[in-house]
Design an enzyme around this catalytic site. Structure first.
Site, PDB file in Angstrom:
ATOM      1  N   HIS A 169       0.826  -1.207   0.000  1.00 39.65           N
ATOM      2  CA  HIS A 169       0.000   0.000   0.000  1.00 39.65           C
ATOM      3  C   HIS A 169       0.863   1.261   0.000  1.00 39.65           C
ATOM      4  CE1 HIS A 169      -3.589  -2.354   0.645  1.00 39.65           C
ATOM      5  NE2 HIS A 169      -2.949  -3.017   1.583  1.00 39.65           N
ATOM      6  N   ASP A 175      -5.888   5.188   0.151  1.00 38.59           N
ATOM      7  CA  ASP A 175      -5.925   3.982  -0.672  1.00 38.59           C
ATOM      8  C   ASP A 175      -7.268   3.289  -0.486  1.00 38.59           C
ATOM      9  OD1 ASP A 175      -5.650   1.562   1.078  1.00 38.59           O
ATOM     10  OD2 ASP A 175      -3.709   2.451   1.568  1.00 38.59           O
ATOM     11  N   GLN A 177      13.761  -4.562  -9.717  1.00 46.70           N
ATOM     12  CA  GLN A 177      12.830  -4.917 -10.802  1.00 46.70           C
ATOM     13  C   GLN A 177      12.659  -3.817 -11.846  1.00 46.70           C
ATOM     14  OE1 GLN A 177       9.464  -7.491  -9.938  1.00 46.70           O
ATOM     15  NE2 GLN A 177       8.118  -6.050 -10.942  1.00 46.70           N
ATOM     16  N   HIS A 191       3.863 -12.893 -11.684  1.00 49.58           N
ATOM     17  CA  HIS A 191       2.658 -13.371 -10.976  1.00 49.58           C
ATOM     18  C   HIS A 191       1.468 -12.439 -11.240  1.00 49.58           C
ATOM     19  CE1 HIS A 191       3.975 -10.074  -8.597  1.00 49.58           C
ATOM     20  NE2 HIS A 191       3.189 -10.305  -7.577  1.00 49.58           N
ATOM     21  N   ASN A 194       1.246  -3.904  -9.462  1.00 50.68           N
ATOM     22  CA  ASN A 194       2.420  -3.021  -9.568  1.00 50.68           C
ATOM     23  C   ASN A 194       3.390  -3.555 -10.620  1.00 50.68           C
ATOM     24  OD1 ASN A 194       1.802  -1.070  -7.509  1.00 50.68           O
ATOM     25  ND2 ASN A 194       2.137  -2.704  -6.027  1.00 50.68           N
ATOM     26  N   SER A 195       3.609  -4.870 -10.599  1.00 53.88           N
ATOM     27  CA  SER A 195       4.516  -5.466 -11.591  1.00 53.88           C
ATOM     28  C   SER A 195       3.952  -5.301 -12.997  1.00 53.88           C
ATOM     29  CB  SER A 195       4.734  -6.953 -11.292  1.00 53.88           C
ATOM     30  OG  SER A 195       5.421  -7.094 -10.078  1.00 53.88           O
ATOM     31  N   ALA A 212      -4.849 -13.922  -4.611  1.00 51.12           N
ATOM     32  CA  ALA A 212      -5.451 -12.578  -4.536  1.00 51.12           C
ATOM     33  C   ALA A 212      -6.152 -12.216  -5.848  1.00 51.12           C
ATOM     34  CB  ALA A 212      -4.420 -11.540  -4.103  1.00 51.12           C
ATOM     35  N   GLN A 215      -4.595 -11.746  -8.700  1.00 49.44           N
ATOM     36  CA  GLN A 215      -3.665 -11.987  -9.808  1.00 49.44           C
ATOM     37  C   GLN A 215      -4.296 -12.784 -10.954  1.00 49.44           C
ATOM     38  OE1 GLN A 215      -0.491 -13.816  -7.615  1.00 49.44           O
ATOM     39  NE2 GLN A 215      -0.225 -11.999  -6.325  1.00 49.44           N
TER      40      GLN A 215
END
Ligand code: UDP
Length: 481
Positions: free
Chosen positions: A18, A119, A358, A373, A377-378, A396, A398
């Site tokens: 978060h 958030d 990353q 995954h 964010n990725s 979750a 994903q």
């Protein structure tokens, strides 16, 4: 656009997942001169050893000195739910306890914000904070499809009896959006008897009362869902503003030596020739799955950067609250934890067993694909860098993200899990990597082209006449004092 006189208050739930995007949004607001003054307040959890990754993240923000940072008094989860509570129970407790703590803390401070952004999971602040007169916005650090589901959840909750996942073949409908099949459903909606589900419904109801909801996506990435969210009012009456991609520029959790080692190695590789493999910050895999992954990478014949944690006896998300930490205990296999194949394949790539840089890796021209995954964010980082995704969703939201990318966006392919082993086999992994990276693969060519196009569109969204920049600037100017 002229700078406003606003004072933004940005509120973040505890935890890296978060705080990281909320800090990135705060930084965008200040560095793009959308607001001259910003105060960032974040929740914390009482722990015996503070998270090093989180501490470094906050220290960097303090050093940059772009805005004031204030922490809430830490929440003592051990006292509230005991030391052995599940991750789900801990998250439900945080979602229940933190909003009133925010409201009481802010009420005692003389901040006078002109706009409040929190958030999404903190949205229960909105009905609790009626005495705070500033307009309130919720920030969904996810995609528009998951936001559509969230904003539609209070309706589903009233209309549907029993669990949402009774029949694998009956999808959940959201007006104007792609339906959601039970196997993809967001974990929070899988057990309607759990406290976590009720807290989630509370957050969704809170967000429906906001002056607007920001979402970390952009128009061209999810046109159909954004139209459904903005159009008829069948999903929600609250205005939804795509403001992405909000991506952090630098990762403070990586030491400079590690960063330069990785980048120097990537510099020696050909363009689009290396696959990045990373299944997120909070997940660890079994010994057997790591062995299959190593063999799959070897079989693909591609160079790789592989960020992987030591195996655990039962795969899962137990690192959720320690994401970014190096030390492993508990269910980690103790001595010489990795399979022999893991060492053998290292002649063909780089292996990182703690925190990988990353963003630096994704930005590098030698990266041709990302086995991910599909944490949002990725995904949004990969989209911003123009890197096609091989989706390997785990838990979750994903599964929803991976399905949306493969079936709607077109910058991704999804791996198949073998029903007999419940793992992704080496042949499957090698096949999808080659499909995306082999220059003569027709399907891969289309996916790569889409990824490159999205990079251009993502850059445009945050340019001076871009949709995301203009949406935020306009809101701030209309709340000017
Ligand atoms: N990340 C990183 N290095 C790692 C693992 C993760 O920099 O070794 C960063 C990644 O760039 C992203 C975040 O951690 O910004 C992970 O967030 P995401 O939503 O993708 O998934 P999560 O790990 O929260 O499930």
């Amino acid at each position: 656009m002229a700078i406003s006189n606003t004072h933004a208050l940005v509120l973040a739930s505890p935890g890296m997942g978060h705080i990281t995007p909320a800090l990135a949004l705060a930084k965008h607001l200040v560095t793009h001169q959308i607001t001259p003054k910003l105060t960032f307040i974040y929740g914390t959890i009482k722990t015996s050893t503070p998270s090093k990754a989180e501490t470094q993240l906050l220290q960097l923000a303090m050093k940059e000195n772009l805005f004031d940072l204030i922490s809430l008094p830490p929440l003592d989860l051990t006292t509230l739910v005991g030391p052995h509570a599940s991750v789900e129970t801990k998250i439900a407790t945080i979602m229940h306890e933190i909003p009133p703590l925010f409201v009481s803390t802010i009420s005692t401070m003389n901040l006078n914000p002109t706009i409040i952004i929190m958030d999404f999971y903190l949205s229960q602040v909105i009905p609790l904070a009626k005495n705070l007169k500033a307009p309130k916005f919720s920030f969904a650090t996810t995609n528009a499809w998951l936001l559509a589901l969230a904003l539609h959840t209070p309706t589903l909750d009233k209309e549907i009896q029993g669990e949402y996942v009774n029949d694998e073949n009956i999808p959940i409908s959201i007006p104007g959006c792609k339906p959601i099949y039970p196997h993809d459903l967001y974990d929070m909606l899988k057990d309607r008897t759990h406290r976590l589900y009720h807290e989630f419904v509370g957050a969704c109801e809170g967000a429906s009362l906001a002056d607007g909801v920001f979402v970390n996506t952009f128009g061209e990435l999810e046109p159909r869902t954004l139209e459904a969210l903005g159009g008829s009012g069948h999903i929600t009456k609250v205005p939804v503003y795509p403001i992405g991609p909000i991506v952090r520029d630098r990762d403070p959790n990586v030491d400079e030596r590690r960063r330069s080692d990785v980048v120097e190695w990537l510099d020696t590789q050909e363009e689009d020739s290396v696959v990045l493999v990373s299944l997120g910050s909070g997940y660890a895999m079994t010994f057997e799955q790591i062995k299959e992954m190593a063999l799959g990478l070897e079989l693909s014949g591609k160079k790789f950067v592989w960020a992987v944690r030591p195996p655990i006896t039962k795969a899962g998300n137990e690192h959720y609250f320690t994401a970014g930490e190096k030390s492993e205990t508990g269910t980690t296999v103790a001595s010489n934890p990795f399979p022999e194949e893991f060492y053998r394949v290292q002649s063909n790539g780089l292996v990182i067993t703690d925190w990988a840089p990353q963003m630096d890796i994704l930005k590098h021209p030698s990266i041709g694909a990302f086995v991910s995954h599909c944490g949002w964010n990725s995904v949004i980082e990969s989209v911003s860098c123009g890197v096609p995704i091989i989706g390997w969703p785990l838990y979750a939201e994903q599964m929803m993200n991976a399905t949306m990318l493969a079936e709607e966006v077109g910058n991704s392919i999804r791996v198949k899990v073998s029903p007999s082993t419940n793992m992704v086999g080496k042949e499957e992994l090698a096949k999808v990597i080659r499909k995306i990276m082999d220059m003569d693969d027709k399907e891969g060519c289309v996916i790569r082209a889409k990824a490159k196009e999205l990079k251009r569109l993502a850059q445009r969204a945050w340019s001076r006449d871009g949709s995301s920049y203009l949406a935020l600037s306009t809101i701030f100017l209309s709340n000017d004092v």
